[in-house]
Design an enzyme around this catalytic site. Structure first.
Site, PDB file in Angstrom:
ATOM      1  N   ASP A   1       0.894  -1.143  -0.324  1.00 21.59           N
ATOM      2  CA  ASP A   1       0.048   0.115  -0.061  1.00 21.59           C
ATOM      3  C   ASP A   1       1.098   1.446  -0.628  1.00 21.59           C
ATOM      4  OD1 ASP A   1      -2.583   1.592   0.399  1.00 21.59           O
ATOM      5  OD2 ASP A   1      -1.758   1.786   2.557  1.00 21.59           O
TER       6      ASP A   1
ATOM      7  N   ASP B   1       0.021   5.179   1.084  1.00 22.28           N
ATOM      8  CA  ASP B   1      -0.473   5.808   1.688  1.00 22.28           C
ATOM      9  C   ASP B   1      -0.470   5.591   3.231  1.00 22.28           C
ATOM     10  OD1 ASP B   1      -0.625   8.302   0.246  1.00 22.28           O
ATOM     11  OD2 ASP B   1      -2.449   6.857  -0.265  1.00 22.28           O
TER      12      ASP B   1
HETATM   13  C1  BG6 Z   1      -5.630   5.931   0.136  1.00 21.88           C
HETATM   14  C2  BG6 Z   1      -5.836   6.475   1.430  1.00 21.88           C
HETATM   15  O1  BG6 Z   1      -4.972   5.660  -0.305  1.00 21.88           O
HETATM   16  O2  BG6 Z   1      -5.950   6.620  -0.821  1.00 21.88           O
HETATM   17  C3  BG6 Z   1      -7.406   7.012   1.521  1.00 21.88           C
HETATM   18  O3  BG6 Z   1      -5.708   5.768   2.168  1.00 21.88           O
HETATM   19  C4  BG6 Z   1      -7.600   8.080   0.268  1.00 21.88           C
HETATM   20  O4  BG6 Z   1      -7.778   7.718   2.743  1.00 21.88           O
HETATM   21  C5  BG6 Z   1      -7.794   6.999  -0.951  1.00 21.88           C
HETATM   22  O5  BG6 Z   1      -8.889   7.991   0.682  1.00 21.88           O
HETATM   23  C6  BG6 Z   1      -7.786   7.694  -2.571  1.00 21.88           C
HETATM   24  O6  BG6 Z   1      -7.279   8.653  -2.504  1.00 21.88           O
HETATM   25  P1  BG6 Z   1      -7.013   9.711  -3.543  1.00 21.88           P
HETATM   26  O7  BG6 Z   1      -5.126  10.596  -3.408  1.00 21.88           O
HETATM   27  O8  BG6 Z   1      -7.340   9.018  -4.763  1.00 21.88           O
HETATM   28  O9  BG6 Z   1      -7.930  10.840  -3.166  1.00 21.88           O
HETATM   29 MG    MG Z   2      -2.685   3.278   3.577  1.00 21.57          MG
END
Ligand code: BG6
Ligand code: MG
Length: 211
Positions: free
Chosen positions: A8, A10
């Site tokens: 993963d 984030d």
């Molecule tokens: C995930 C995060 O990696 O990405 C979530 O853990 C987030 O919190 C999701 O909502 C979508 O992210 P983005 O950058 O497309 O808004």
């Molecule tokens: Mg994550």
């Protein structure tokens, strides 16, 4: 034991989970909606629009789809402003050293993230050409806890889920990994998730699970 590892992004490779929180918090404060770090944990791994829906559950106002789209855009532009301040120095020494050590074992390495900002983040931290494959929010129709993004990553590195380890900080991500037939190493908010095969105190713990 494993032939591939799917990370993963984030909250695992980098601390962009904190920027997600700050950007959602700014929006929630502006709209007068209660939101804190504990509630933010519910947003880990789920898509942008699903995250917004979870935040709006605490709103006393009902918003139209157009307003919701504008809120998501507002959050994303603040989030991208924060991402724009990142540089390769935001990749921790421990993560970089561990990734390089995994690379030396010959395991295939992929990203499996729900985020549509994945390519931008990887380029900010200098990892845009590092992984063998990147599956992200731009190539899926179902975000975690659906296993699609991990299945896509495994397909891209041509490995069966049974020989891949998924690394996650979100309960939704652990659920997605298990649903896809992967074993999972959990860290951060999801560290004690009983569905995970491994529980990480630090990123470098990965080296003990894969040897
Ligand atoms: C995930 C995060 O990696 O990405 C979530 O853990 C987030 O919190 C999701 O909502 C979508 O992210 P983005 O950058 O497309 O808004
Ligand atoms: Mg994550």
């Amino acid at each position: 034991m494993f032939q591939g590892i799917i990370f993963d992004l984030d909250g695992v490779i980098c601390s962009t989970d904190e920027y997600h929180y700050l950007a959602w918090k700014a929006l929630a404060d502006r709209l007068g909606i209660p939101f804190d770090r504990q509630r933010n944990n519910l947003l880990r791994g789920v898509s942008r629009m699903e995250s917004l829906s979870i935040i709006l559950e605490k709103s006393t106002v009902t918003y139209t789809d157009e307003e919701k789209a504008a809120f998501a855009e507002e959050k994303n532009s603040l989030y991208r402003e924060l991402l724009g301040r990142m540089s390769p120095s935001d990749l921790s020494e421990e993560v970089k050293t561990t990734l390089d050590a995994i690379r030396k074992t010959g395991l295939k390495m992929a990203i499996g993230s729900s985020s549509r900002n994945t390519p931008y983040i990887l380029s900010r931290i200098g990892l845009d050409r590092y992984f063998d494959a990147v599956a992200d929010g731009n190539c899926i129709t179902h975000s975690k806890p659906h296993p699609e993004v991990f299945l896509k990553a495994a397909e891209m590195i041509r490995l069966a889920p049974s020989v891949c380890l998924v690394v996650e900080d979100a309960h939704a991500g652990v659920e997605a990994a298990i649903a896809g037939g992967f074993r999972c190493a959990a860290m951060g908010d999801a560290r004690d998730d009983p569905r995970a095969a491994f529980h990480m105190n630090r990123f470098s713990d990965l080296l003990t699970f894969i040897s």
